[in-house]
Design a protein around this motif. Sequence first.
Motif, PDB file in Angstrom:
ATOM      1  N   ALA A  91       0.820  -1.208   0.000  1.00 27.56           N
ATOM      2  CA  ALA A  91       0.000   0.000   0.000  1.00 27.56           C
ATOM      3  C   ALA A  91       0.858   1.265   0.000  1.00 27.56           C
ATOM      4  O   ALA A  91       0.514   2.261  -0.629  1.00 27.56           O
ATOM      5  CB  ALA A  91      -0.934  -0.004   1.201  1.00 27.56           C
ATOM      6  N   ASP A 125      -4.979  -2.187  -5.574  1.00 31.05           N
ATOM      7  CA  ASP A 125      -5.059  -1.525  -4.272  1.00 31.05           C
ATOM      8  C   ASP A 125      -6.084  -2.242  -3.388  1.00 31.05           C
ATOM      9  O   ASP A 125      -7.219  -2.460  -3.810  1.00 31.05           O
ATOM     10  CB  ASP A 125      -5.464  -0.062  -4.451  1.00 31.05           C
ATOM     11  CG  ASP A 125      -5.220   0.761  -3.216  1.00 31.05           C
ATOM     12  OD1 ASP A 125      -5.731   0.399  -2.147  1.00 31.05           O
ATOM     13  OD2 ASP A 125      -4.488   1.763  -3.318  1.00 31.05           O
ATOM     14  N   ARG A 174      -7.732  -1.169  -0.971  1.00 27.90           N
ATOM     15  CA  ARG A 174      -8.828  -0.273  -0.566  1.00 27.90           C
ATOM     16  C   ARG A 174      -9.864  -0.072  -1.664  1.00 27.90           C
ATOM     17  O   ARG A 174     -10.852   0.614  -1.450  1.00 27.90           O
ATOM     18  CB  ARG A 174      -8.261   1.097  -0.183  1.00 27.90           C
ATOM     19  CG  ARG A 174      -7.217   1.068   0.887  1.00 27.90           C
ATOM     20  CD  ARG A 174      -6.527   2.416   1.003  1.00 27.90           C
ATOM     21  NE  ARG A 174      -5.785   2.673  -0.238  1.00 27.90           N
ATOM     22  CZ  ARG A 174      -5.205   3.831  -0.530  1.00 27.90           C
ATOM     23  NH1 ARG A 174      -5.270   4.833   0.307  1.00 27.90           N
ATOM     24  NH2 ARG A 174      -4.546   3.982  -1.661  1.00 27.90           N
ATOM     25  N   ARG A 175      -9.646  -0.668  -2.823  1.00 30.45           N
ATOM     26  CA  ARG A 175     -10.520  -0.404  -3.971  1.00 30.45           C
ATOM     27  C   ARG A 175     -11.954  -0.860  -3.691  1.00 30.45           C
ATOM     28  O   ARG A 175     -12.197  -1.768  -2.906  1.00 30.45           O
ATOM     29  CB  ARG A 175      -9.991  -1.074  -5.222  1.00 30.45           C
ATOM     30  CG  ARG A 175     -10.240  -2.572  -5.256  1.00 30.45           C
ATOM     31  CD  ARG A 175      -9.655  -3.226  -6.480  1.00 30.45           C
ATOM     32  NE  ARG A 175      -9.853  -4.655  -6.447  1.00 30.45           N
ATOM     33  CZ  ARG A 175      -9.142  -5.510  -5.744  1.00 30.45           C
ATOM     34  NH1 ARG A 175      -8.159  -5.074  -4.988  1.00 30.45           N
ATOM     35  NH2 ARG A 175      -9.398  -6.798  -5.780  1.00 30.45           N
ATOM     36  N   THR A 176     -12.863  -0.201  -4.343  1.00 29.03           N
ATOM     37  CA  THR A 176     -14.273  -0.563  -4.338  1.00 29.03           C
ATOM     38  C   THR A 176     -14.706  -0.656  -5.793  1.00 29.03           C
ATOM     39  O   THR A 176     -13.978  -0.208  -6.683  1.00 29.03           O
ATOM     40  CB  THR A 176     -15.112   0.515  -3.621  1.00 29.03           C
ATOM     41  OG1 THR A 176     -15.024   1.737  -4.358  1.00 29.03           O
ATOM     42  CG2 THR A 176     -14.651   0.733  -2.170  1.00 29.03           C
ATOM     43  N   LEU A 205     -10.178   6.473  -3.070  1.00 32.18           N
ATOM     44  CA  LEU A 205      -9.346   5.634  -2.222  1.00 32.18           C
ATOM     45  C   LEU A 205      -8.885   6.387  -0.983  1.00 32.18           C
ATOM     46  O   LEU A 205      -8.814   5.827   0.104  1.00 32.18           O
ATOM     47  CB  LEU A 205      -8.123   5.132  -3.002  1.00 32.18           C
ATOM     48  CG  LEU A 205      -8.403   4.147  -4.134  1.00 32.18           C
ATOM     49  CD1 LEU A 205      -7.140   3.887  -4.933  1.00 32.18           C
ATOM     50  CD2 LEU A 205      -8.978   2.857  -3.593  1.00 32.18           C
ATOM     51  N   SER A 231     -11.705   6.526   1.485  1.00 30.70           N
ATOM     52  CA  SER A 231     -11.920   5.260   2.192  1.00 30.70           C
ATOM     53  C   SER A 231     -10.908   5.091   3.310  1.00 30.70           C
ATOM     54  O   SER A 231     -11.181   4.454   4.315  1.00 30.70           O
ATOM     55  CB  SER A 231     -11.851   4.068   1.228  1.00 30.70           C
ATOM     56  OG  SER A 231     -10.558   3.895   0.729  1.00 30.70           O
ATOM     57  N   ASP A 232      -9.689   5.667   3.153  1.00 30.89           N
ATOM     58  CA  ASP A 232      -8.701   5.656   4.231  1.00 30.89           C
ATOM     59  C   ASP A 232      -9.156   6.509   5.404  1.00 30.89           C
ATOM     60  O   ASP A 232      -8.943   6.160   6.555  1.00 30.89           O
ATOM     61  CB  ASP A 232      -7.354   6.200   3.742  1.00 30.89           C
ATOM     62  CG  ASP A 232      -6.454   5.098   3.221  1.00 30.89           C
ATOM     63  OD1 ASP A 232      -6.822   3.917   3.353  1.00 30.89           O
ATOM     64  OD2 ASP A 232      -5.394   5.432   2.670  1.00 30.89           O
ATOM     65  N   ALA A 246     -11.630   4.692   7.647  1.00 27.15           N
ATOM     66  CA  ALA A 246     -11.198   3.434   8.235  1.00 27.15           C
ATOM     67  C   ALA A 246     -10.859   3.617   9.714  1.00 27.15           C
ATOM     68  O   ALA A 246     -10.302   4.637  10.105  1.00 27.15           O
ATOM     69  CB  ALA A 246      -9.981   2.893   7.495  1.00 27.15           C
TER      70      ALA A 246
END
Length: 93
Positions: A3, A58, A60-62, A83, A86-87, A90
């Motif tokens: 990452a 990655d 974290r991908r969606t 991305l 999303s971090d 978290a």
Amino acid sequence: MNATHSGRLLPTAAGIELGSLVVLLVNLATVHLASISTLAGPVHGCAYLFTLVAVARDPRRTPLTTGLALLPGIGGVLALRGLTRSDAGAPVG
């Protein structure tokens, strides 16, 4: 690709992708020099493909960020923004 490594390369690739698209469009709208197109076209294509692979790898991908990465030019920047968000959401620890 971990990452941290991806975190440094994806913004660079997304910026190059967007910047090279701007160069191509400005060239097309103004002087349309073949030498600029010959250089900027492959740079844009490579940056686009690199961005797609980096987002796909990655963790974290969606589905949304993957879909955004498919948009030429601005997609890498939008996916990177997704991305990064999303971090922020978290939990720590």
